[in-house]
Design an enzyme around this catalytic site. Structure first.
Site, PDB file in Angstrom:
ATOM      1  N   ASP A  35       0.826  -1.215   0.000  1.00 50.77           N
ATOM      2  CA  ASP A  35       0.000   0.000   0.000  1.00 50.77           C
ATOM      3  C   ASP A  35       0.859   1.264   0.000  1.00 50.77           C
ATOM      4  O   ASP A  35       0.512   2.262  -0.620  1.00 50.77           O
ATOM      5  CB  ASP A  35      -0.902   0.024   1.235  1.00 50.77           C
ATOM      6  N   SER A  84     -34.256  -7.102 -18.593  1.00 53.63           N
ATOM      7  CA  SER A  84     -34.318  -7.784 -17.317  1.00 53.63           C
ATOM      8  C   SER A  84     -34.132  -9.287 -17.555  1.00 53.63           C
ATOM      9  O   SER A  84     -33.857  -9.701 -18.677  1.00 53.63           O
ATOM     10  CB  SER A  84     -35.687  -7.488 -16.725  1.00 53.63           C
ATOM     11  N   LEU A  85     -34.294 -10.082 -16.512  1.00 55.57           N
ATOM     12  CA  LEU A  85     -34.142 -11.533 -16.658  1.00 55.57           C
ATOM     13  C   LEU A  85     -35.394 -12.237 -16.172  1.00 55.57           C
ATOM     14  O   LEU A  85     -36.040 -11.774 -15.232  1.00 55.57           O
ATOM     15  CB  LEU A  85     -32.975 -12.027 -15.787  1.00 55.57           C
ATOM     16  N   GLU A 116     -22.977 -17.320 -13.730  1.00 59.16           N
ATOM     17  CA  GLU A 116     -22.511 -16.166 -12.949  1.00 59.16           C
ATOM     18  C   GLU A 116     -23.363 -16.011 -11.707  1.00 59.16           C
ATOM     19  O   GLU A 116     -24.535 -16.336 -11.729  1.00 59.16           O
ATOM     20  CB  GLU A 116     -22.680 -14.878 -13.790  1.00 59.16           C
ATOM     21  N   LYS A 118     -25.753 -14.042  -9.259  1.00 59.25           N
ATOM     22  CA  LYS A 118     -26.656 -12.907  -9.484  1.00 59.25           C
ATOM     23  C   LYS A 118     -26.433 -11.910  -8.356  1.00 59.25           C
ATOM     24  O   LYS A 118     -26.852 -12.121  -7.221  1.00 59.25           O
ATOM     25  CB  LYS A 118     -28.113 -13.364  -9.523  1.00 59.25           C
ATOM     26  N   LYS A 295     -26.573 -18.124 -18.817  1.00 54.72           N
ATOM     27  CA  LYS A 295     -26.790 -17.501 -20.133  1.00 54.72           C
ATOM     28  C   LYS A 295     -26.215 -18.437 -21.185  1.00 54.72           C
ATOM     29  O   LYS A 295     -25.080 -18.921 -21.012  1.00 54.72           O
ATOM     30  CB  LYS A 295     -26.040 -16.169 -20.221  1.00 54.72           C
ATOM     31  N   CYS A 413     -35.650 -10.288  36.720  1.00 51.31           N
ATOM     32  CA  CYS A 413     -35.471 -11.434  35.833  1.00 51.31           C
ATOM     33  C   CYS A 413     -36.792 -12.194  35.655  1.00 51.31           C
ATOM     34  O   CYS A 413     -37.440 -12.542  36.639  1.00 51.31           O
ATOM     35  CB  CYS A 413     -34.401 -12.362  36.411  1.00 51.31           C
ATOM     36  N   CYS A 431     -29.353 -10.598  34.349  1.00 49.93           N
ATOM     37  CA  CYS A 431     -29.950 -11.064  35.594  1.00 49.93           C
ATOM     38  C   CYS A 431     -28.810 -11.256  36.590  1.00 49.93           C
ATOM     39  O   CYS A 431     -27.777 -11.829  36.256  1.00 49.93           O
ATOM     40  CB  CYS A 431     -30.665 -12.382  35.348  1.00 49.93           C
TER      41      CYS A 431
END
Ligand code: IVH
Length: 679
Positions: A35, A84-85, A116, A118, A295, A413, A431
């Site tokens: 990093d 859409s599916l 894949e 979803k 697909k 309690c 308690c």
């Protein structure tokens, strides 16, 4: 002063370097640099851009911070509609889809499917012109969406410039923007700290983050993009690949992030295997998915099959059982746990969610009830993911009936009527009855008999409830005084199972000091801590007599755990139970004091990074320490070994850079079993 050619060249080099780092990090998931090196390049870039503002372009990697707020979103017409599916909610409807496909191709060879996950987020379109990101849009109604360019530019893994050269002149990439699960939890925590409303789930949080007019807010949200298809393609330099999966791989070479779970399956059975597999790993992913998508992989076949209404004929979403459902809270009861913690539990109108029927959900504590604003009678959304206890996600206030009742937290309690105590910095109310409380007693006895403690076969929860209710067992030592006739008189107990139970009680008397310590149920003394205590002190008496200072020398034991231990042994009745257990014949092998330097990993420093899938991090750490190793938080030249779990990032990169030995989680587990048999 105008920038010299050298500066311009240097700037271009820094930009490509950062773009390459981003690609390795976000697309390949395999960073080549630590990093710190990334930060250095970014700082160098920013300082040049500050000095020469005329060189600042909006595709610069420094520009992922967002821009000033927009007055409103402009509309975008999708040149190729975003469809859409169709869904399949069970195996049969998936098979029916597959059969339709097979019938249409009039040939009995198996169809190849791109498989894949979803992703449960928001569909987004990204338009690249000559390799530059020029527009980002929501799906909207499929024809018209909203222009969210400023926002998508801030998403860390979306490239502002494509890699390579061989991409089409105009290229529209489609995919899903999601919020990571851990990012979502952090975000909600901050929202609450700032007295803002928490989001119900990562999907809502992603939607809320993406539709911000102020992209500086979007920039701070943990969003990621994964590509799943192409939209508009114009002026390609080379013909695109002829299968969907190969096209996705091509996109990933251009720098677009792809779901790692992408696969190709031949025929229905292989698709069902994929569905099963993704269902199994679902909980280990850092983002929500709600099914898998199949697909037809062959593009020619896709074109042949075409579309019906708003969905392609060649694809289907095979959904997992819904994890969220709506139901009604009929009542709220209060359960008392082993340590006295009082947990409000919602009794629900039974509802089928996450594949099972659920009639209870935990409400955690009083603060949670307040956060939800819940009343009895409310309609709520509950969520059950994997094996996790069902949770109440939110209240649908519009559906609140007129006679909804406030939830009243008990003052004493509900089981033993002892006072309830709530410490200021703890969310949990407890308690104070200790083992006088029937509920705490039952839970403690169940803990004592459980697998990782005394492991008493045949001593299940129902039996323990009866034994405690009939006052046959008041302390764990009483188990060992039970007579055959007392056990066989219990409900659902025959002579044979009673005799078996007596035998398992007898067998359980041979244990280890670590298990014995764990079985006592001392607060916050889990399996790993118990093992550390045993290894450190070797003898029970030494643990009993240890003071706060000495206890904190044990790995994994801090001030709080040390105090719990001291408090436990200060109670006369606890010491009595221990004496009774020993008198009943509980015993363990003597532990030889091991010199730290003689332990197999003495002198070595380990660093754990990434997600461990098979062992939780604390146990791994405690086991390493038990074998004599030190466990550190950061990698340096002195590190002996880095254990890299899934999604290991900068620490792994640093280890590789420094040439430090790296092992996988499995390597570590193998090492444990090898060393444990030799110790
Ligand atoms: S393909 C013509 N693939 O699901 C095909 N969609 O229910 C268009 N989604 O709007 C979509 N993961 O937002 C496709 N791997 C995936 C997907 C996926 C999630 C979403 C997408 C779409 C919705 C349809």
């Amino acid at each position: 002063m105008a920038a010299s050619q050298d500066i311009i060249k240097q700037l271009a080099l820094i930009k490509t370097t950062i773009a390459e780092y981003n690609y390795q990090y976000y697309v390949l998931d395999n960073p080549s640099v630590p990093d710190a090196e990334y930060d250095r390049q970014m700082q160098a870039l920013q300082s040049i851009e500050q000095e020469y503002p005329e060189l600042l372009t909006d595709d610069s990697p420094s520009q992922k911070v967002g821009d000033i707020p927009l007055p409103e979103f402009k509309q975008v017409e999708h040149e190729v509609p975003m469809l859409s599916l169709d869904n399949a909610f069970d195996r049969d409807s998936f098979l029916a889809f597959e059969k339709r496909m097979q019938d249409r191709i009039k040939d009995d060879s198996e169809i190849s499917y791109s498989c894949e996950p979803k992703l449960d987020g928001l569909a987004v379109s990204l338009l690249y012109e000559n390799g530059k990101l020029v527009r980002g849009a929501t799906r909207g109604d499929g024809r018209t969406g909203e222009n969210i360019t400023a926002n998508v530019r801030t998403i860390k893994n979306i490239p502002l410039v494509l890699r390579g050269r061989d991409y089409p002149e105009r290229l529209e990439v489609r995919g899903e923007v999601i919020m990571t699960r851990d990012g979502f939890i952090k975000l909600n925590k901050t929202q609450l700290e700032q007295d803002k409303k928490a989001f119900a789930n990562p999907r809502n949080a992603a939607a809320g983050s993406l539709r911000q007019l102020d992209s500086r807010i979007t920039a701070k949200r943990p969003l990621l993009f994964f590509t799943y298809s192409l939209g508009l393609v114009e002026n390609e330099q080379y013909p695109l690949a002829d299968t969907h999966s190969a096209r996705l791989r091509q996109l990933s070479e251009w720098g677009l992030p792809l779901s790692k779970e992408l696969d190709v399956a031949q025929g229905a059975e292989a698709c069902l295997d994929y569905y099963q597999h993704i269902g199994e790993i679902r909980d280990s992913l850092n983002y929500d998915i709600d099914g898998v998508v199949f697909k037809a992989d062959n593009i020619e076949l896709q074109q042949e099959l075409g579309f019906v209404a708003r969905a392609p004929r060649w694809a289907i979403a095979h959904k997992f059982p819904a994890q969220e459902e709506m139901t009604v809270v009929q009542d709220v009861e209060f359960q008392v746990g082993r340590t006295g913690a009082i947990t409000p539990v919602a009794r629900l109108e039974p509802v089928f969610v996450g594949g099972v029927t659920v009639s209870n959900a935990t409400l955690h504590n009083q603060d949670e009830i307040q956060r939800l604003g819940l009343k009895i009678g409310d309609t709520v959304i509950i969520r059950r993911a994997g094996d996790v206890i069902p949770q109440v996600v939110s209240v649908i206030v519009d559906k609140r009936p007129a006679d909804a009742r406030d939830i009243v937290f008990p003052e004493t309690c509900p089981i033993c009527d002892s006072a309830i105590e709530k410490l200021e910095d703890e969310a949990v109310a407890r308690c104070t009855g200790g083992l006088y409380c029937g509920a705490q007693l039952k839970e403690s006895m169940k803990h004592f008999a459980s697998r990782k403690a005394f492991d008493i076969d045949g001593l299940g929860d129902k039996i323990i409830d009866q034994l405690v209710d009939q006052k046959l067992v008041k302390t764990a030592a009483d188990f060992f005084k039970l007579e055959l006739i007392q056990i066989s008189n219990l409900e659902r107990m025959g002579e044979k199972s009673a005799a078996n139970l007596i035998q398992s009680l007898e067998n359980s008397k041979q244990t280890t000091l670590a298990k014995f310590m764990y079985s006592l149920g001392i607060r916050e003394v889990g399996e790993a801590t118990a093992a550390n205590l045993a290894a450190h002190y070797c003898e029970l008496d030494a643990i009993k007599q240890a003071d706060l200072e000495s206890l904190q020398e044990v790995s994994d034991v801090g001030a709080i755990v040390a105090q719990h231990l001291v408090n436990f042994f200060a109670e006369e009745h606890n010491v009595q139970v221990i004496d009774d257990l020993l008198a009943a014949g509980i015993h363990w092998p003597k532990i030889e004091k091991v010199e730290l330097s003689s332990l197999p990993l003495a002198g070595q420093t380990f660093v754990l990074t990434g997600t461990l899938a098979q062992m939780d991090r604390n146990t791994a750490k405690a086991t390493l320490q038990g074998l004599g190793a030190k466990v550190a938080g950061s990698v340096s030249a002195k590190t002996s070994c880095v254990v890299a779990g899934e999604k290991a990032g900068s620490k792994l990169a640093k280890a590789e850079e420094l040439g430090v030995k790296v092992m996988s989680e499995q390597d570590m587990l193998d090492l444990f079993s090898e060393l444990e048999t030799s110790v």
